[in-house]
Design a protein around this motif. Structure first.
Motif, short mmCIF file in Angstrom:
data_model
loop_
_atom_site.label_atom_id
_atom_site.label_comp_id
_atom_site.label_asym_id
_atom_site.label_seq_id
_atom_site.Cartn_x
_atom_site.Cartn_y
_atom_site.Cartn_z
N MET A 47 0.84 -1.19 0.00
CA MET A 47 0.00 0.00 0.00
C MET A 47 0.88 1.25 0.00
O MET A 47 1.73 1.41 0.87
N ARG A 48 0.62 2.13 -0.95
CA ARG A 48 1.42 3.35 -1.03
C ARG A 48 0.57 4.52 -0.52
O ARG A 48 -0.54 4.74 -0.99
N LEU A 49 1.12 5.21 0.46
CA LEU A 49 0.40 6.31 1.10
C LEU A 49 1.11 7.64 0.86
O LEU A 49 2.33 7.68 0.79
N LEU A 50 0.30 8.70 0.75
CA LEU A 50 0.87 10.05 0.61
C LEU A 50 0.69 10.79 1.94
O LEU A 50 -0.39 10.77 2.53
N VAL A 51 1.78 11.40 2.43
CA VAL A 51 1.70 12.17 3.66
C VAL A 51 2.02 13.62 3.36
O VAL A 51 3.11 13.92 2.85
N VAL A 52 1.06 14.53 3.60
CA VAL A 52 1.32 15.97 3.40
C VAL A 52 1.19 16.64 4.76
O VAL A 52 0.10 16.79 5.30
N GLU A 53 2.33 17.00 5.31
CA GLU A 53 2.37 17.59 6.67
C GLU A 53 3.55 18.55 6.71
O GLU A 53 4.66 18.19 6.33
N ASP A 54 3.31 19.79 7.18
CA ASP A 54 4.37 20.79 7.10
C ASP A 54 5.36 20.70 8.27
O ASP A 54 6.47 21.20 8.17
N GLU A 55 4.97 20.10 9.36
CA GLU A 55 5.87 20.00 10.51
C GLU A 55 6.80 18.80 10.30
O GLU A 55 6.35 17.65 10.32
N LEU A 82 -4.01 5.87 -0.33
CA LEU A 82 -4.59 6.72 0.70
C LEU A 82 -3.70 7.95 0.88
O LEU A 82 -2.50 7.88 0.64
N ALA A 83 -4.32 9.07 1.27
CA ALA A 83 -3.52 10.27 1.54
C ALA A 83 -3.84 10.77 2.94
O ALA A 83 -4.99 10.74 3.38
N ILE A 84 -2.77 11.19 3.64
CA ILE A 84 -2.93 11.80 4.96
C ILE A 84 -2.56 13.27 4.79
O ILE A 84 -1.44 13.59 4.39
N VAL A 98 -7.52 18.95 -0.68
CA VAL A 98 -8.48 17.84 -0.78
C VAL A 98 -9.46 18.10 -1.91
O VAL A 98 -9.73 17.23 -2.74
N LYS A 99 -9.96 19.34 -1.96
CA LYS A 99 -10.94 19.69 -2.99
C LYS A 99 -10.35 19.49 -4.39
O LYS A 99 -10.99 18.93 -5.27
N PRO A 106 -9.00 7.07 -0.47
CA PRO A 106 -9.45 7.70 0.77
C PRO A 106 -8.47 8.76 1.26
O PRO A 106 -7.26 8.64 1.04
N ILE A 107 -9.02 9.80 1.87
CA ILE A 107 -8.18 10.88 2.41
C ILE A 107 -8.48 11.04 3.91
O ILE A 107 -9.64 11.12 4.31
N LEU A 108 -7.40 11.03 4.68
CA LEU A 108 -7.52 11.22 6.12
C LEU A 108 -6.95 12.59 6.45
O LEU A 108 -5.83 12.90 6.05
N ILE A 109 -7.74 13.44 7.13
CA ILE A 109 -7.19 14.77 7.45
C ILE A 109 -6.70 14.81 8.89
O ILE A 109 -7.27 14.17 9.78
N LEU A 110 -5.63 15.57 9.07
CA LEU A 110 -5.10 15.82 10.42
C LEU A 110 -5.45 17.26 10.78
O LEU A 110 -5.25 18.16 9.97
N THR A 111 -6.03 17.45 11.97
CA THR A 111 -6.34 18.82 12.35
C THR A 111 -5.84 19.10 13.75
O THR A 111 -5.94 18.26 14.64
#
Lengths: 226, 451
Positions: free
Chosen positions: A1-9, A47-49, A63-64, A74-79
């Motif tokens: 499974m290949r996942l994308l992680v987009v996180e600035d920290e 999947l993308a985080i 996301v839009k 599927p997209i999982l959001i971190l808030t």
């Protein structure tokens, strides 16, 4: 499974990637929305985080745009704020679930697992195929209630094929989704893994869980028994 | 002085002090003018009597004589009030038949000088006050001249009664005028103070005004006040906006390092064991205090929130998260359920309650709102195990939770309770009669947040 992680920290990004790697996922990571959009549209992710507070392109906008370009994974959001206004806006923009920071690694992995399973159309974490049961939550496989010893690569290959049951999966697709980019695509490692898997899953040759479509790839042949 | 705290009583007091002064002064001036005109009329009358008397005089044998009966009846009637005397330098020569008393001592022929005319008002006489006109003439009788003094008295009875009736009338009119002025002043005052009442009304309904500002169409005297008020409101709004933004930034800047620390801690089981509880508490404190602080800083409480639409959005988000169907939710909130408040407050309120219903319920969630008198009663029910009786009170205490094992519950409900109390409402936890699980009953005043 290949996942994308987009996180600035960077620290959190690294932690997530480490966790994903430990859980047997392959991941690409980036720190801003623009790069996230590029990666998210160029590569076939499962999947993308996505963090909501991103530089360049805001998480909700990312996301839009991914959804507008037809990406269905599927997209999982971190808030960080965790208020409902943000959660609802994120989910309305096309995300499928959210995790509020700070989070427990187990929780993040459980959510990822559930989303991947749901995307494949399974409600329960246990996928049953007659005597064969794949537990996607525990990442274990059993046959006639006897647990089988699989390496994590073997398990991941099996899970990917099972979640795409009935579909033809090419070797290229398998490598893209299961292995890091530096993997040697010409090697016959895949064939070796499939061979081992067959032996472990079906030592008597009765079940025939994985078909080989000559020159094209593999297909998971069993039908779910609920 | 308490009396001076009311503008109306200041005006009334001032006019009560000033009005008798103005009315009294004008009454006095009118009275004086009338007296003068009465006296002038009296003088004219005595003058014409004098000419009549002069016309009636005959000189016989060097002595003045007058007919027995004069044409003016008042001279003939005894005690009529009109009296006449004729003197020569030798003394009294004639007196009118109306004189029935001794010649008053002040009448004499001393200093007789032809052409001298003396009019005296309200002369003290033995008969009381009287008007007196005396006229000295030199009567030509052939070769020599006869000096004569004619004196006419008229008593002041008529003058006094005229003045009395005038004063009576004047008093009545001034009284009526006074009452009229008081009524007019009260009306004028009400009219004049009306903009202040409007200002109060506008301030009361400030939450309904679309821009949160006072209107600009006040009288010019009040405009400086409303302008300053609008400035203050505007300042406050900006300050709150800044405050809110700062808090949001704070949330981000605190939560992200928390996530980093928590991530590192999780890489080491020993460290994690030591840090997980304090980290969780820090996270909860940050979340809770920030949600409370931003609740207190909400400025845009003027919108009417469509609760049904808001719940619909939440439900469609929750169906994704909890893998439910839309039909698992019975959304029975009427379309006319509009509540004044801040949308994100209500998003948080309903979001937390619906999230709990999904988390602890099996499948069915029931949401209803009903307007009873001046309150909205909102019910959220689920088909889960429900909240145990002895936990029901605990769940309502801020920051405490009935089930310490489930993370998020504590903050969620604490936030719910904070929001409800900010809006002057109440929360009741019980058992759902329909679904058998927990029921949360919110009661919120229809007009929304009160402060």
């Amino acid at each position: 499974m290949r996942l994308l992680v987009v996180e600035d920290e960077p620290d959190i990004r690294q932690q997530i990637c480490d966790q994903l790697k430990a859980a047997g996922y392959v991941s690409d990571a980036c720190g801003d929305g623009k790069e996230g959009l590029y990666l998210g549209t160029e590569y076939p992710y499962d999947l993308a985080i996505i963090d909501l507070g991103l530089p360049e392109l805001d998480g909700i906008e990312l996301v839009k745009q991914l959804r507008a370009q037809g990406q269905k994974y599927p997209i999982l959001i971190l808030t960080a704020r965790g208020n409902w206004q943000d959660k609802v806006e994120g989910l309305e923009s096309g995300a499928d679930d959210y995790v509020v920071k700070p989070f427990q690694n187990e929780e993040l992995l459980a959510r990822i697992n559930a989303l991947l399973r749901r995307a494949a159309g399974h409600a329960s974490p246990k996928l049953s195929y007659g005597p064969l049961v794949i537990n996607t939550a525990a990442k274990t496989v059993s046959r006639n209630e006897q647990r089988l010893e699989l390496t994590s690569f073997e398990y991941n290959t099996l899970e990917y094929l099972a979640l795409n049951a009935g579909k033809l999966v090419s070797k290229t697709e398998l490598t893209e989704h299961l292995y890091d980019q530096d993997f040697d695509r010409d090697s016959n490692v895949i064939e070796v893994f499939i061979g081992r898997l067959r032996k472990k899953l079906d030592p008597d040759g009765e079940l025939k869980p994985i078909d080989t479509v000559r020159g094209q790839g593999y297909r998971f042949a069993l039908e779910a028994s609920g | 002085m308490r009396l001076f705290k009311s503008l109306a009583s200041r005006f009334i007091l001032a006019s009560l002090l000033l009005m008798p002064l103005v009315l009294g002064l004008s009454g006095y001036m009118l009275d004086q003018a009338f007296q003068r005109s009465l006296s002038a009329a009296e003088k004219n009358r005595l003058n014409s009597q004098m000419y009549f008397l002069l016309g009636a005089i005959n000189i016989k044998n060097g002595q003045p004589s007058l007919p027995h009966l004069l044409d003016e009846p008042d001279f003939n009637r005894p005690g009529s009030g009109l009296y006449a005397w004729v003197f020569t330098d030798k003394g009294l020569q004639w007196q009118s038949p109306s004189v029935l008393f001794d010649t008053p001592s002040q009448l004499s022929a001393d200093n007789l000088e032809a052409g001298q005319q003396t009019f005296t008002e309200l002369l003290e006489t033995p008969l009381g006050r009287a008007f007196s006109l005396s006229f000295d003439v030199e009567w030509e009788t052939g070769d020599n001249a006869l000096p004569l003094r004619l004196v006419i008295w008229h008593d002041s009875n008529f003058w006094s009664s005229e003045l009395r009736s005038y004063r009576q009338q004047l008093g009545q009119w001034l009284g009526i005028l006074g009452i009229f002025i008081i009524i007019a002043q009260l009306l004028i005052m009400r009219w004049g103070l009306q903009p202040l009442q409007r200002l109060k009304r506008d301030l009361d309904h400030l939450k309904d005004s679309p821009d949160g500002q006072l209107p600009r169409d006040y009288p010019s005297e009040i405009i400086p006040v409303t302008r300053s008020l609008n400035l203050v409101l505007d300042n406050q709004q900006q300050q709150r906006e800044r405050y809110k933004n700062t808090l949001n930034d704070l949330a981000h800047s605190l939560k992200t390092p928390l996530a980093v620390i928590s991530g590192f801690a999780q890489q080491d089981p020993q460290l994690e064991q030591k840090l997980s509880e304090p980290l969780k508490r820090m996270d909860e404190i940050v979340s809770h205090q920030l949600s409370r602080a931003s609740l207190g800083s909400k400025v845009n409480i003027n919108q009417a929130i469509d609760l049904r639409k808001l719940c619909k959005r939440l439900i469609s988000a929750l169906t994704k998260v909890y893998q439910r169907q839309e039909q698992d939710f019975s959304l029975l909130i009427p379309p006319d359920c509009h509540i004044h408040g801040d949308e994100s407050d209500f998003m948080e309120l309903m979001g937390n309650l619906l999230d709990n219903a999904c988390k602890y319920g099996e499948r069915q969630v029931f949401v209803d709102a009903e307007k009873i008198d001046t309150q909205w009663v909102i019910r959220i029910e689920d088909d889960g195990p429900g909240v145990a009786g002895n936990h029901r009170n605990v769940i309502l205490d801020r920051g405490q939770r009935a089930d310490t094992a489930s993370a998020g519950q504590g903050i969620g409900l604490a936030v719910v309770i904070d929001i409800i109390s900010a809006y002057g409402g109440s929360l009741e936890v019980g058992r759902s009669p329909i679904l058998g699980g927990a029921s949360f009953i919110l009661t919120l005043p229809v007009q929304g947040r009160q402060h």
